[in-house]
Design a protein around this motif. Structure first.
Motif, PDB file in Angstrom:
ATOM      1  N   GLY A   5      52.423  28.033  35.249  1.00 31.51           N
ATOM      2  CA  GLY A   5      51.379  28.099  34.231  1.00 31.51           C
ATOM      3  C   GLY A   5      50.013  27.837  34.852  1.00 31.51           C
ATOM      4  N   SER A   6      48.985  27.815  34.008  1.00 27.07           N
ATOM      5  CA  SER A   6      47.629  27.647  34.536  1.00 27.07           C
ATOM      6  C   SER A   6      46.671  27.245  33.419  1.00 27.07           C
ATOM      7  N   CYS A  29      54.680  30.839  31.190  1.00 29.50           N
ATOM      8  CA  CYS A  29      53.419  30.717  30.462  1.00 29.50           C
ATOM      9  C   CYS A  29      52.349  31.636  31.079  1.00 29.50           C
ATOM     10  N   TYR A  30      51.370  31.087  31.800  1.00 35.43           N
ATOM     11  CA  TYR A  30      50.389  31.945  32.450  1.00 35.43           C
ATOM     12  C   TYR A  30      51.114  32.960  33.346  1.00 35.43           C
ATOM     13  N   ASP A  50      46.685  31.617  24.611  1.00 36.12           N
ATOM     14  CA  ASP A  50      46.690  33.086  24.749  1.00 36.12           C
ATOM     15  C   ASP A  50      48.113  33.555  24.561  1.00 36.12           C
ATOM     16  N   HIS A 109      57.420  26.444  28.320  1.00 31.64           N
ATOM     17  CA  HIS A 109      57.573  25.723  29.596  1.00 31.64           C
ATOM     18  C   HIS A 109      59.029  25.292  29.759  1.00 31.64           C
TER      19      HIS A 109
HETATM   20  N1  LIG Z   1      50.086  26.569  30.033  1.00 29.70           N
HETATM   21  C1  LIG Z   1      49.617  27.741  30.406  1.00 29.70           C
HETATM   22  O1  LIG Z   1      50.001  28.322  31.403  1.00 29.70           O
HETATM   23  C2  LIG Z   1      48.496  28.268  29.563  1.00 29.70           C
HETATM   24  C3  LIG Z   1      48.052  29.648  29.952  1.00 29.70           C
HETATM   25  C4  LIG Z   1      46.762  30.048  29.267  1.00 29.70           C
HETATM   26  N2  LIG Z   1      45.695  29.215  29.724  1.00 29.70           N
HETATM   27  C5  LIG Z   1      46.949  29.918  27.739  1.00 29.70           C
HETATM   28  O2  LIG Z   1      46.326  29.094  27.134  1.00 29.70           O
HETATM   29  O3  LIG Z   1      47.708  30.668  27.169  1.00 29.70           O
END
Ligand SMILES: NC(=O)CC[C@H](N)C(=O)O
Ligand SMILES: Nc1ncnc2c1ncn2[C@@H]1O[C@H](COP(=O)(O)OP(=O)(O)OP(=O)(O)O)[C@@H](O)[C@H]1O
Ligand SMILES: O=c1[nH]c(=O)c2[nH+]cn([C@@H]3O[C@H](COP(=O)(O)O)[C@@H](O)[C@H]3O)c2[nH]1
Ligand SMILES: [Mg+2]
Length: 548
Positions: A60-61, A88-89, A146, A182
């Motif tokens: 994720g990110s 996720c990301y 997102d 996650h």
């Molecule tokens: N936890 C994440 O990887 C979030 C990914 C991206 N920033 C979102 O809000 O969807």
């Protein structure tokens, strides 16, 4: 010939880190199923990778894929010929790279969600493998703002939630998968099974990486062999040994590998705990059979720290000065060997000291490699980011790939006594990061005394092993008090005690009130200069374990 690295000897997974605070948990989940894995920054180019992973996981990110300057995966990942799983990301990055669309969603999801698993049936055996054994619904944990709004061509939906129609996707013919939830956090109870399906069934990794038994095929023997190969017949190593768990385990490994060619050195940097140097000296020689030299460099460290308040500056000063001291000690040991040879020309010709052993662990490294991630700039660990740029000694860090609990398991296998293996961690920059404001000898004494009482009472109450780390922080704050009918205007301390599995997240410990009462009373009675004791009830995040 270079010694084989772990990733060359075992089926391994590559995790590409886009800066999520949970990236390291993916690493843990793979290792828990006995598959070795390594995390690299997401900027890693596949063409530059000098080993061959059996599968790739994209983390994720905090970024959004449509942001300017968002971290991008090397598209070669998708043609590398091994399965890919995006989390996720990571899922959003897969969709973005394959012609799908990602947009901010109307309903941000933070917390629990119900995922409806969609089985595609005959002809889609590969896609159905990810959720093998999971039939319909499962609870998952989400943290995103997102979501995929247009599915990329050639992808199918394998899971949805009431607000995320593309919560899990799979390519129709290639082993490319994405999950919006996650899977790596414990709050996704069946997430482990999903990671296991990916790693074992889809990537076909052999689950044979372990340190849990001391057979020739396992970590200890391989590491000892690797150290011997690196050091050669004569090479000598100086060891940064603090008496903490990590460096004690590293020292024991090193001692088993090269015996007396290993020189352990504890640096008294003036900000150790009360009587620490003496106790560690005794412990290492009596319990581990390792000969330890204690170098008293306290004046030098304290002089450099004079007037310094900035936490990062404190850390860098200590990290740099450590290395200077080790290089000087290495030169002294070499000079001694030359002198011996002068007086006894027929004696043994000893090798140069080219290496510095450190007890660096994987979390120390993760914090410093994370791609612009939230953890990247939190604090500089003295033994990673605080090193000298032009140091002469080369680093040897046998525990660099391990987590704390793995190091403790290793320590037990090496026969290190329980009281040493179970010690709470103590950071290299020591009390300098527990004294807020400038560090002086007087402040160190106050911090030491209060800390000794705190730990002593924790031990007496039989709570030491329930707590992962406990210490006292000396605040740069004065408060009015009354002692012996007199007004006082003295300093405030705060007690910190946390429970944690891996020190990346932590919760504060709930003390029985009578223990807190005793601690508070003893500190205010016995430590001159302190008239108030407070208790820190912050978890990590949003706090960190240390205050600086
Ligand atoms: N936890 C994440 O990887 C979030 C990914 C991206 N920033 C979102 O809000 O969807
Ligand atoms: N006072 C010291 N003298 C020599 N080396 C030190 C000292 N403090 C820290 N180090 C080095 O820095 C490394 C990182 O410190 P860190 O505190 O993370 O590990 P540790 O002290 O070995 O174990 P623990 O985390 O249980 O305290 C140590 O493993 C050791 O190599
Ligand atoms: O040897 C070390 N050198 C350092 O520079 C350092 N900074 C933090 N720590 C230890 O790391 C764990 C997590 O601490 P934080 O939540 O404060 O980052 C806790 O166990 C901290 O004590 C350090 N150890
Ligand atoms: Mg330590």
């Amino acid at each position: 010939m270079a010694a084989p690295a772990i990733h060359d000897s075992y089926d391994s997974i590559l995790i590409l880190d886009f800066g999520s605070q949970y990236s390291h948990l993916i690493t843990r989940r793979c290792r828990e199923i006995n598959v070795y894995c390594e995390m690299l920054p997401c900027t890693q180019k596949m063409a530059d990778l000098d080993w061959k992973p059996k599968g790739i996981i994209l983390s994720g990110s905090p970024f959004s894929v449509y942001d300017d300057g968002a971290p991008r995966v090397d598209p070669a990942v998708f043609d590398y010929g091994v399965p890919v799983l995006g989390v996720c990301y990571g899922l959003q990055e897969i969709a973005w790279n394959h012609g799908g669309k990602v947009d901010p969603c109307d309903h941000r999801e933070y917390g629990f969600a119900e995922l409806q698993v969609i089985k595609l049936g005959p002809g889609h055996e590969l896609a159905d493998k990810l959720f093998a054994g999971i039939d319909r619904e499962m609870q998952v944990w989400m943290s995103h703002g997102d979501q995929v709004s247009v599915l990329p061509p050639h992808f199918n939906i394998i899971g949805k939630t009431p607000t995320a129609p593309f919560a899990a996707i799979a390519h129709e013919s290639k082993p490319i998968f994405g999950v919006q939830f996650h899977a790596e956090v414990t709050h996704s109870p069946r997430g482990k099974e999903v990671i296991k399906s990916f790693v074992l069934n889809i990537c076909q990794c052999k689950a044979n990486w372990t340190m849990a038994c001391r057979s020739p095929d396992t970590f200890i023997e391989k590491e000892i062999a690797r150290i011997r190969q690196i050091c050669g017949e004569k090479g000598r190593v100086i060891g940064a040994v603090s008496g903490g768990v990590d460096s004690s385990v590293a020292a024991k490994l090193m001692h088993e590998a090269i015996g007396d060619r290993f020189h352990a050195v504890l640096v008294d940097n003036g900000v150790l705990r009360e009587n620490e140097a003496k106790q560690v000296h005794k412990m290492l020689s009596e319990d581990l059979g390792v000969n330890l030299t204690v170098v008293d460099a306290s004046d030098r460290f304290l002089a450099k720290l004079e007037g310094v308040e900035d936490p990062e500056q404190k850390r860098k000063i200590i990290g740099n000065t450590f290395i200077h001291v080790f290089e000087e000690e290495a030169a002294k040991i070499e000079a001694m060997a030359e002198k011996e040879l002068e007086t006894n020309p027929g004696g043994e010709v000893k090798g140069k000291i080219e290496w510095l052993l450190q007890g660096t662990l994987y979390p120390d490294v993760i914090e410093s490699i994370s791609f612009k991630g939230p953890s990247a700039t939190i604090k500089t660990h003295h033994n990673v980011g605080g090193l000298l740029k032009d140091m002469k000694l080369k680093l040897i860090e046998p525990l660099r790939e391990l987590f704390k609990d793995e190091v403790r398991a290793l320590g037990r296998l090496l026969g290190i006594p329980a009281h040493l293996v179970g010690r709470h961690p103590f950071p290299g920059p020591g009390l300098a990061i527990r004294i807020l404001g400038p560090v002086t000898r007087d402040q160190v004494k106050i911090a030491q005394k209060a800390d000794t009482i705190f730990i002593d009472e924790i031990r007496k109450a039989g709570l030491y092993d329930q707590i992962s780390q406990a210490f006292v922080v000396l605040l740069p704050v004065k408060a009015v008090g009354v002692q012996g009918d007199k007004r006082t205007y003295d300093q405030v301390v705060t007690l910190r005690a946390v429970q944690t599995e891996d020190f990346m997240t932590a919760d504060w410990y709930v003390f029985p009130p009578e223990v807190l009462r005793r601690i508070s009373s003893r500190i205010t009675n016995e430590v001159a200069g302190v008239n108030r004791v407070t208790y820190d009830i912050s978890s990590k995040p949003p706090g960190t374990v240390e205050w600086l």
